[in-house]
Design a protein around this motif. Structure first.
Motif, PDB file in Angstrom:
ATOM      1  N   MET A  36      23.705 -15.565  34.015  1.00 58.59           N
ATOM      2  CA  MET A  36      24.708 -16.371  33.347  1.00 58.59           C
ATOM      3  C   MET A  36      26.020 -16.345  34.131  1.00 58.59           C
ATOM      4  SD  MET A  36      25.029 -18.248  30.790  1.00 58.59           S
ATOM      5  CE  MET A  36      26.286 -19.071  29.902  1.00 58.59           C
ATOM      6  N   LYS A  37      26.378 -15.178  34.686  1.00 50.36           N
ATOM      7  CA  LYS A  37      27.625 -15.096  35.455  1.00 50.36           C
ATOM      8  C   LYS A  37      27.558 -15.961  36.704  1.00 50.36           C
ATOM      9  CE  LYS A  37      29.527 -10.629  34.224  1.00 50.36           C
ATOM     10  NZ  LYS A  37      29.966  -9.341  34.750  1.00 50.36           N
ATOM     11  N   LYS A  38      26.403 -15.955  37.360  1.00 44.76           N
ATOM     12  CA  LYS A  38      26.262 -16.764  38.577  1.00 44.76           C
ATOM     13  C   LYS A  38      26.342 -18.246  38.249  1.00 44.76           C
ATOM     14  CE  LYS A  38      23.648 -13.421  41.234  1.00 44.76           C
ATOM     15  NZ  LYS A  38      22.427 -13.143  41.980  1.00 44.76           N
ATOM     16  N   LEU A  39      25.729 -18.640  37.136  1.00 43.45           N
ATOM     17  CA  LEU A  39      25.763 -20.040  36.727  1.00 43.45           C
ATOM     18  C   LEU A  39      27.191 -20.462  36.387  1.00 43.45           C
ATOM     19  CD1 LEU A  39      24.213 -22.624  36.032  1.00 43.45           C
ATOM     20  CD2 LEU A  39      23.974 -21.725  33.709  1.00 43.45           C
ATOM     21  N   PHE A  48      29.166 -20.822  39.569  1.00 44.06           N
ATOM     22  CA  PHE A  48      28.768 -22.039  40.272  1.00 44.06           C
ATOM     23  C   PHE A  48      29.373 -23.274  39.601  1.00 44.06           C
ATOM     24  CE2 PHE A  48      25.752 -25.563  40.804  1.00 44.06           C
ATOM     25  CZ  PHE A  48      25.833 -25.713  42.183  1.00 44.06           C
ATOM     26  N   VAL A  49      29.330 -23.321  38.285  1.00 45.55           N
ATOM     27  CA  VAL A  49      29.890 -24.471  37.567  1.00 45.55           C
ATOM     28  C   VAL A  49      31.390 -24.570  37.807  1.00 45.55           C
ATOM     29  CG1 VAL A  49      30.354 -25.368  35.250  1.00 45.55           C
ATOM     30  CG2 VAL A  49      28.074 -24.546  35.831  1.00 45.55           C
ATOM     31  N   LEU A  50      32.093 -23.440  37.781  1.00 45.89           N
ATOM     32  CA  LEU A  50      33.537 -23.457  38.044  1.00 45.89           C
ATOM     33  C   LEU A  50      33.843 -23.920  39.459  1.00 45.89           C
ATOM     34  CD1 LEU A  50      34.771 -20.240  36.209  1.00 45.89           C
ATOM     35  CD2 LEU A  50      35.203 -22.608  35.603  1.00 45.89           C
ATOM     36  N   LEU A  51      33.065 -23.481  40.419  1.00 42.48           N
ATOM     37  CA  LEU A  51      33.280 -23.918  41.800  1.00 42.48           C
ATOM     38  C   LEU A  51      33.020 -25.411  41.957  1.00 42.48           C
ATOM     39  CD1 LEU A  51      31.822 -20.968  43.905  1.00 42.48           C
ATOM     40  CD2 LEU A  51      34.192 -21.676  43.697  1.00 42.48           C
TER      41      LEU A  51
END
Length: 124
Positions: free
Chosen positions: A1-4, A7-10
């Motif tokens: 979840m943290k990686k997702l 990624f969404v923020l980037l």
């Protein structure tokens, strides 16, 4: 979840960045001259960032001054409160004198018994 989430923020930041780079709806005037060209958005961001930096410095200075003023007021209020307590105790001493006489008698009796118990222990 943290990686997702990262990624969404980037991706969102990249989309916003590309919108500002490609967008031509930003108009900036500096000393009466309109600045345009491919780096117009960069100048706008730099000057806006400079304004935010000045605002942050002003807020920090205001917070420091407020803290110093309120600390001084707090010290004065504590001194006034201590003075009021001393004044109330000084004014209530004659009223409390009849109560202090039995307390002093009990204190003397207890201290004499305590001294006698200590003298008895030292003699053993």
């Amino acid at each position: 979840m943290k990686k997702l989430l990262t990624f969404v923020l980037l991706v969102m930041l990249a989309c916003l960045f590309l919108d500002k780079v490609g967008g031509s709806d930003m108009h900036m005037q500096f000393n009466g001259d309109e600045i345009d060209g491919p780096l117009e958005w960069l100048f706008g961001l730099v000057f806006a960032g400079g304004g935010l930096l000045v605002a942050a410095i002003a807020l920090v200075c205001a917070a420091v001054v407020t803290g110093v003023v309120l600390a001084g007021v707090g010290v004065v209020l504590i001194a006034v409160l201590a003075l009021c307590v001393v004044l109330v105790l000084a004014l209530s001493t004659p009223v409390l004198l009849p109560l202090l006489i039995p307390v002093a008698i009990v204190w003397l009796i207890v201290s004499r018994k305590h001294k006698q118990a200590q003298a008895h222990q030292h003699s053993l």
